[in-house]
Design a protein around this motif. Structure first.
Motif, PDB file in Angstrom:
ATOM      1  N   ASN A  52      -2.528  -1.755  -6.370  1.00  0.00           N
ATOM      2  CA  ASN A  52      -2.475  -0.542  -7.403  1.00  0.00           C
ATOM      3  C   ASN A  52      -3.124   0.528  -6.975  1.00  0.00           C
ATOM      4  OD1 ASN A  52      -3.326  -2.649 -10.468  1.00  0.00           O
ATOM      5  ND2 ASN A  52      -1.503  -2.608  -9.281  1.00  0.00           N
ATOM      6  N   ALA A  53      -3.327   0.695  -5.636  1.00  0.00           N
ATOM      7  CA  ALA A  53      -3.841   1.755  -4.921  1.00  0.00           C
ATOM      8  C   ALA A  53      -3.568   1.935  -3.631  1.00  0.00           C
ATOM      9  CB  ALA A  53      -5.165   1.889  -5.234  1.00  0.00           C
ATOM     10  N   PRO A  54      -3.551   2.951  -2.942  1.00  0.00           N
ATOM     11  CA  PRO A  54      -3.080   3.107  -1.553  1.00  0.00           C
ATOM     12  C   PRO A  54      -4.081   2.194  -0.583  1.00  0.00           C
ATOM     13  CG  PRO A  54      -3.655   5.225  -2.188  1.00  0.00           C
ATOM     14  CD  PRO A  54      -3.656   4.316  -3.367  1.00  0.00           C
ATOM     15  N   ALA A  71      -8.852  -2.558   6.782  1.00  0.00           N
ATOM     16  CA  ALA A  71      -7.581  -3.729   6.288  1.00  0.00           C
ATOM     17  C   ALA A  71      -7.395  -3.767   5.071  1.00  0.00           C
ATOM     18  CB  ALA A  71      -7.951  -5.031   6.955  1.00  0.00           C
ATOM     19  N   HIS A  72      -5.988  -3.643   4.804  1.00  0.00           N
ATOM     20  CA  HIS A  72      -5.468  -3.482   3.362  1.00  0.00           C
ATOM     21  C   HIS A  72      -5.434  -4.963   2.910  1.00  0.00           C
ATOM     22  CE1 HIS A  72      -4.067   0.454   3.071  1.00  0.00           C
ATOM     23  NE2 HIS A  72      -3.758   0.503   4.416  1.00  0.00           N
ATOM     24  N   ASN A  99       0.581  -1.215   0.032  1.00  0.00           N
ATOM     25  CA  ASN A  99       0.023   0.046   0.096  1.00  0.00           C
ATOM     26  C   ASN A  99       0.916   1.134   0.056  1.00  0.00           C
ATOM     27  OD1 ASN A  99       0.279  -1.313   2.711  1.00  0.00           O
ATOM     28  ND2 ASN A  99      -0.472   0.762   3.356  1.00  0.00           N
ATOM     29  N   HIS A 100       2.009   1.145   0.550  1.00  0.00           N
ATOM     30  CA  HIS A 100       3.153   2.510   0.624  1.00  0.00           C
ATOM     31  C   HIS A 100       3.889   2.644  -0.626  1.00  0.00           C
ATOM     32  CE1 HIS A 100       2.407   4.135   4.440  1.00  0.00           C
ATOM     33  NE2 HIS A 100       2.129   2.849   4.853  1.00  0.00           N
ATOM     34  N   TYR A 112       2.681   1.054  -3.988  1.00  0.00           N
ATOM     35  CA  TYR A 112       1.870   0.472  -4.868  1.00  0.00           C
ATOM     36  C   TYR A 112       2.111   0.730  -6.205  1.00  0.00           C
ATOM     37  CZ  TYR A 112      -0.908   5.039  -5.209  1.00  0.00           C
ATOM     38  OH  TYR A 112      -0.798   6.096  -5.529  1.00  0.00           O
ATOM     39  N   TYR A 113       1.684  -0.337  -7.170  1.00  0.00           N
ATOM     40  CA  TYR A 113       2.178  -0.016  -8.567  1.00  0.00           C
ATOM     41  C   TYR A 113       1.110   0.709  -9.232  1.00  0.00           C
ATOM     42  CZ  TYR A 113       3.759  -1.003 -13.205  1.00  0.00           C
ATOM     43  OH  TYR A 113       4.099  -0.733 -14.491  1.00  0.00           O
ATOM     44  N   SER A 114       1.598   1.832 -10.019  1.00  0.00           N
ATOM     45  CA  SER A 114       0.749   2.475 -11.087  1.00  0.00           C
ATOM     46  C   SER A 114       1.382   2.890 -11.998  1.00  0.00           C
ATOM     47  CB  SER A 114      -0.010   3.615 -10.238  1.00  0.00           C
ATOM     48  OG  SER A 114       0.952   4.853 -10.418  1.00  0.00           O
ATOM     49  N   PRO A 115       1.280   3.350 -13.341  1.00  0.00           N
ATOM     50  CA  PRO A 115       1.967   3.885 -14.283  1.00  0.00           C
ATOM     51  C   PRO A 115       2.831   5.087 -14.004  1.00  0.00           C
ATOM     52  CG  PRO A 115      -0.303   3.418 -15.158  1.00  0.00           C
ATOM     53  CD  PRO A 115      -0.383   3.170 -13.580  1.00  0.00           C
ATOM     54  N   VAL A 116       2.453   5.433 -12.951  1.00  0.00           N
ATOM     55  CA  VAL A 116       3.531   6.613 -12.471  1.00  0.00           C
ATOM     56  C   VAL A 116       4.096   6.460 -11.386  1.00  0.00           C
ATOM     57  CG1 VAL A 116       1.943   8.601 -13.529  1.00  0.00           C
ATOM     58  CG2 VAL A 116       1.334   7.817 -11.333  1.00  0.00           C
TER      59      VAL A 116
END
Ligand SMILES: [Mn+2]
Length: 375
Positions: free
Chosen positions: A133-135, A172-173, A89-90, A92-96
């Protein structure tokens, strides 16, 4: 097949939650880099076949270019040993994200999708990575997922919260329950997210949280390190490796029984014990209770004396003067009524004064939602 697994290194963590001054926080961040080198050195010394990272390798919103370059060069040095990263979560994968924007060394493989993806480690073992893919990934990563029957050993790598029976825990994550690892067809899971080391069992060992390599805040008193995982045809063996060199201590002193500074400092100091591997110790001291009329506590002096033994001392003071009882009994609340009643008992039963005072102390702690230590 031998794997070194770790998670939750949290490079560039600000330590604001621990109220560290800038200098102490910076020293800790430097220590985290050193810890990464030690982990990678261990991987090389143990001649592992792979390194797996279960997310929160860094804190993306705090990341500096310098740290990215440090990561790239550190990972490259481990080549040809492959490094598999399942973002948390800290981080996370994203295109940026840093994961997408930088060109990582060839021995680094980053899982990108929020659905388990396979990589064959060898003819017998498949590693399945899941990426945040997101926090705020709140879905169960195991829901609706089933490993195809391939006759191989299938290992999951992810950042997530094993919630036990609290399946309604919405904050929860990536929440899941231990048995779902088996239900989805995995033989074992290499996890990250919880900073204290733990092992999940369903009849046998089925997953590990290695713990963050260093504890990162007060309350993280458990074991911290990495895990050397040996995957055999019919068994998976886990050897924990302790890597923590900084320690967070929490201690509560009931000032109602305080009788002078000379005993207090050694008492507090002794909680840290002696450890040759310790590089830093942090103390959160909670002063509680009602201070007798004739007592004076010099908090700054106490802090100064403790700073001879601790790198940082945080004092939380919720003590009250004895006169507070007088005020309280006039308060138009349940708490006021409680104090009034005990005061009355004290006036009537002089034999039990100590006992009633203790009841007052614990009762008031309960009203303030404090932890009650019956001593
Ligand atoms: Mn996390």
């Amino acid at each position: 097949m031998k794997i070194l697994h770790f998670a939750d290194l949290h490079l560039n963590i600000p330590f604001t939650g621990s109220y560290f001054p800038a200098q102490v926080a910076r020293a800790c961040r430097t220590r985290l880099r050193k810890t990464l080198h030690e982990l990678l050195n261990l991987a090389a010394a143990e001649e592992v076949d792979a390194v797996t990272i279960g997310g929160d390798l860094f804190e993306a919103d705090r990341l500096t270019r310098d740290t990215v370059e440090f990561l790239l060069s550190s990972f490259e040095q481990l080549s040809p040993i492959p490094i598999f990263i399942a973002p948390g979560n800290h981080d996370y994968y994203s295109p940026v994200s840093i994961y997408a924007r930088y060109s990582w060394p060839e021995n680094v493989y980053i899982f990108r999708q929020r659905r388990f993806q396979p990589i064959e480690l060898n003819e017998e073992i498949v590693l399945w990575g899941f990426a945040h893919n997101a926090p705020d990934e709140r879905d169960n990563p195991f829901h609706g997922f089933k490993v195809p029957s391939n006759g191989k050993i299938n290992i999951a790598l992810l950042h997530g919260s094993e919630t036990g029976n609290f399946i309604e825990n919405r904050a929860a994550h990536a929440p899941f329950q231990a048995h779902e690892i088996l239900l989805s067809g995995f033989d074992f899971a290499l996890l990250g997210h919880y900073h204290n080391a733990s092992t999940l069992k369903v009849n046998k060992k089925i997953a590990i949280y290695p713990g963050s390599p260093q504890p990162l805040s007060f309350g993280e008193g458990g074991e911290h390190g990495a895990a050397l995982v040996e995957v055999l045809r019919d068994d998976i063996r886990v050897r924990p490796v302790i890597t923590a060199t900084q320690f967070f201590y929490t201690y509560t002193v009931d000032m109602s029984t305080f009788n002078g500074m000379s005993g207090l400092v050694p008492e507090i100091r002794s909680i840290a014990g002696d450890s040759p591997d310790r590089e830093a110790a942090f103390l959160r001291l909670h002063l509680t209770g009602v201070i007798p009329e004739d007592t004076h506590l010099d908090k700054e002096l106490l802090r100064e004396q403790l700073q001879n033994y601790f790198d940082f001392v945080l004092i939380r003071d919720t003590t009250r003067p004895e006169a507070w009882y007088e005020e309280l009994q006039n308060e138009p609340t349940v708490r006021g009524a409680f104090v009034k009643r005990l005061k009355k008992m004290m006036a009537e039963e002089t034999d039990d004064r100590e006992l009633i005072l203790a009841a007052m102390r614990y009762g008031l702690q309960a009203f303030e939602d404090e932890r009650i230590d019956l001593t």
